[in-house]
Enzyme design. Structure first.
Site, PDB file in Angstrom:
ATOM      1  N   GLY A  46       0.834  -1.196   0.000  1.00 30.17           N
ATOM      2  CA  GLY A  46       0.000   0.000   0.000  1.00 30.17           C
ATOM      3  C   GLY A  46       0.866   1.242   0.000  1.00 30.17           C
ATOM      4  N   GLY A  48       1.299   5.175   1.680  1.00 31.32           N
ATOM      5  CA  GLY A  48       0.879   6.093   2.731  1.00 31.32           C
ATOM      6  C   GLY A  48       1.387   7.479   2.416  1.00 31.32           C
ATOM      7  NE  ARG A  49      -0.314  10.646   6.898  1.00 26.88           N
ATOM      8  CZ  ARG A  49      -0.340  10.907   8.196  1.00 26.88           C
ATOM      9  NH1 ARG A  49      -0.233  12.127   8.621  1.00 26.88           N
ATOM     10  NH2 ARG A  49      -0.485   9.928   9.080  1.00 26.88           N
ATOM     11  CG  PHE A  50       6.554   7.655   5.123  1.00 25.09           C
ATOM     12  CD1 PHE A  50       7.853   7.195   5.035  1.00 25.09           C
ATOM     13  CD2 PHE A  50       5.598   6.859   5.695  1.00 25.09           C
ATOM     14  CE1 PHE A  50       8.187   5.953   5.531  1.00 25.09           C
ATOM     15  CE2 PHE A  50       5.924   5.617   6.200  1.00 25.09           C
ATOM     16  CZ  PHE A  50       7.218   5.154   6.108  1.00 25.09           C
ATOM     17  N   GLY A  51       5.340   7.436   1.502  1.00 23.68           N
ATOM     18  CA  GLY A  51       5.909   6.625   0.443  1.00 23.68           C
ATOM     19  C   GLY A  51       5.145   5.324   0.304  1.00 23.68           C
ATOM     20  CB  VAL A  53       4.282  -0.253   2.820  1.00 23.48           C
ATOM     21  CG1 VAL A  53       4.709  -1.440   3.670  1.00 23.48           C
ATOM     22  CG2 VAL A  53       4.285   1.028   3.657  1.00 23.48           C
ATOM     23  CG  ASP A 160       0.382   9.185  12.349  1.00 25.61           C
ATOM     24  OD1 ASP A 160      -0.752   9.697  12.484  1.00 25.61           O
ATOM     25  OD2 ASP A 160       0.815   8.762  11.265  1.00 25.61           O
ATOM     26  CG  ASP A 177       3.776   4.010  10.348  1.00 24.35           C
ATOM     27  OD1 ASP A 177       4.790   3.402   9.976  1.00 24.35           O
ATOM     28  OD2 ASP A 177       2.888   4.380   9.577  1.00 24.35           O
TER      29      ASP A 177
HETATM   30  P1  ATP Z   1      -0.792   7.067   6.519  1.00 22.97           P
HETATM   31  O1  ATP Z   1       0.337   7.379   5.636  1.00 22.97           O
HETATM   32  O2  ATP Z   1      -1.878   8.059   6.453  1.00 22.97           O
HETATM   33  O3  ATP Z   1      -0.322   6.783   7.920  1.00 22.97           O
HETATM   34  P2  ATP Z   1      -1.066   4.268   6.139  1.00 22.97           P
HETATM   35  O4  ATP Z   1      -0.855   3.953   7.605  1.00 22.97           O
HETATM   36  O5  ATP Z   1      -2.046   3.415   5.384  1.00 22.97           O
HETATM   37  O6  ATP Z   1      -1.496   5.770   5.951  1.00 22.97           O
HETATM   38  P3  ATP Z   1       1.605   3.362   5.620  1.00 22.97           P
HETATM   39  O7  ATP Z   1       1.957   3.307   7.051  1.00 22.97           O
HETATM   40  O8  ATP Z   1       2.620   3.884   4.684  1.00 22.97           O
HETATM   41  O9  ATP Z   1       0.321   4.247   5.380  1.00 22.97           O
HETATM   42  O10 ATP Z   1       1.171   1.923   5.168  1.00 22.97           O
HETATM   43  C1  ATP Z   1       0.793   1.596   3.830  1.00 22.97           C
HETATM   44  C2  ATP Z   1       0.203   0.181   3.828  1.00 22.97           C
HETATM   45  O11 ATP Z   1       1.196  -0.764   4.265  1.00 22.97           O
HETATM   46  C3  ATP Z   1      -0.978   0.018   4.772  1.00 22.97           C
HETATM   47  O12 ATP Z   1      -1.928  -0.827   4.151  1.00 22.97           O
HETATM   48  C4  ATP Z   1      -0.390  -0.663   5.972  1.00 22.97           C
HETATM   49  O13 ATP Z   1      -1.357  -1.439   6.649  1.00 22.97           O
HETATM   50  C5  ATP Z   1       0.696  -1.526   5.351  1.00 22.97           C
HETATM   51  N1  ATP Z   1       1.793  -1.785   6.297  1.00 22.97           N
HETATM   52  C6  ATP Z   1       2.526  -0.863   6.949  1.00 22.97           C
HETATM   53  N2  ATP Z   1       3.442  -1.449   7.750  1.00 22.97           N
HETATM   54  C7  ATP Z   1       3.273  -2.783   7.613  1.00 22.97           C
HETATM   55  C8  ATP Z   1       3.895  -3.946   8.209  1.00 22.97           C
HETATM   56  N3  ATP Z   1       4.898  -3.847   9.084  1.00 22.97           N
HETATM   57  N4  ATP Z   1       3.445  -5.158   7.843  1.00 22.97           N
HETATM   58  C9  ATP Z   1       2.424  -5.274   6.931  1.00 22.97           C
HETATM   59  N5  ATP Z   1       1.809  -4.233   6.340  1.00 22.97           N
HETATM   60  C10 ATP Z   1       2.220  -3.001   6.670  1.00 22.97           C
END
Ligand code: ATP
Length: 327
Positions: A46, A48-51, A53, A160, A177
């Site tokens: 997915g 998110g705001r910072f790039g 994953v 956050d 996060d």
């Molecule tokens: P925001 O940037 O607004 O915080 P977010 O939490 O969805 O949004 P990210 O933290 O960058 O953004 O996560 C992007 C995606 O990756 C999300 O679907 C998140 O659940 C998944 N993800 C993040 N960290 C992990 C992890 N350690 N294991 C599995 N999936 C993860």
């Protein structure tokens, strides 16, 4: 030319009195530096705001957060990223995601953590519409409070905390996060022109003191007054989502939420069918003044005292927790 009072480390000139600390920091950071080429990057999970994953492989399954480099374009920002990473490595708790290392050489900045196989509370509550009974809600909240209490004891603010950053894996809470908000802020792409970009679902986690310091022309590097108490406010919102299956101030425009929270108004709880003790937790965490909010040790105490419903148990069936909300 290096003077007698200077040391050069990582291309910087440092006063000699600070050099021992800096060399030590720099050496210990190197221990966590993962060469980007060693990572096997798989499917995108997915963005998110910072790039983005990605699922990946590095001595086992990992999650790889690759930073959006558009905003990390100077030395100062890079140093800030390294500092944030250095707080990450201090964490060892079963309710916190395992930090494995980071790629710290531009243009490839990434954070490598254990891969969570479960779902986030956000997915369970808001997408799958799972219902959490009171026992389950309390158990989940206790684990969040334990992880958060540990972070605060280590002097780390989450900044956050939200259901998108809390995974549930076979009944175990894993918080992600933490401490990365400044990196997120540096890399965010939500800003449109001069206006303040507000990611959806973010406002209701912001304590009044944070909401009151938001303004339309917020500078990229301007810090919001985060504190332990603002993490506790966010925990209150997570507690509300677990109880109600929705966000506070649901459906209201950002301006209306900012105005109400900034003035100390709270989401009304008249329609919430829960005991006084359960509602009191919300009121405490959402206290207008930061000093009136409990710390996580006190919250754990309060949660522990909530009456537990006895679970039906027959001699042939051991204790059975509803699995409806488990991943
Ligand atoms: P925001 O940037 O607004 O915080 P977010 O939490 O969805 O949004 P990210 O933290 O960058 O953004 O996560 C992007 C995606 O990756 C999300 O679907 C998140 O659940 C998944 N993800 C993040 N960290 C992990 C992890 N350690 N294991 C599995 N999936 C993860």
């Amino acid at each position: 030319q290096v003077s007698d009072t200077e040391t050069i480390t990582d291309g910087h000139r440092w006063p000699r009195q600070n050099s021992v600390c800096i060399i030590f920091l720099s050496l210990s950071m190197r221990e966590w530096d993962i060469p980007y080429d060693e990572l096997q990057i798989g499917d995108e999970i997915g963005a998110g705001r910072f790039g983005k994953v990605y699922r990946g492989y590095w001595h086992g399954d990992v999650a790889i957060k690759v930073l959006n480099m558009e905003y990390v374009n100077d030395e100062k920002t890079l140093e800030q990223f390294k500092m944030e990473v250095s707080t990450f490595r201090k964490t060892r708790h079963e309710n916190l995601v395992l930090f494995m290392g980071a790629c710290m050489k531009p243009p490839r900045l990434a954070i490598v953590t254990s891969l969570s196989k479960g779902n986030t509370l956000y997915t369970l509550i808001h997408l799958r519409k799972d219902k959490f009974n009171m026992n389950k809600t309390t158990i989940v909240a206790q684990q969040i409070a334990q992880g958060m209490g540990y972070l605060h004891a280590k002097g780390i603010l989450h900044k956050d905390l939200k259901t998108k950053n809390i995974f549930l894996e076979n009944g175990k809470v894993v918080i992600t996060d933490f401490g990365l908000f400044s990196v997120t802020k540096l890399c965010h792409g939500n800003r449109k022109g001069d206006s303040l970009g507000i990611p959806p679902g973010w406002l209701c986690y912001l304590a009044p003191e944070l909401v009151r310091s938001l303004h339309a022309h917020q500078a990229h590097n301007e810090d919001l007054p985060f504190g332990k108490a603002s993490d506790v406010y966010a925990f209150g919102t997570v507690w509300y989502e677990l109880l109600c299956g929705e966000w506070p101030f649901k459906g209201q425009p950002p301006e209306a939420i900012i105005w109400q929270v900034g003035k100390g108004m709270k989401q009304p709880l008249a329609n919430l069918q829960a005991s006084r003790d359960v509602k009191d937790i919300l009121m405490l965490c959402w206290s207008f003044h930061a000093k009136d909010r409990p710390d996580f040790i006190r919250l754990l105490n309060i949660l522990d005292k909530l009456p537990k419903k006895r679970l039906a148990r027959s001699p042939s069936h051991p204790i059975h927790l509803s699995r409806s909300a488990e991943s």
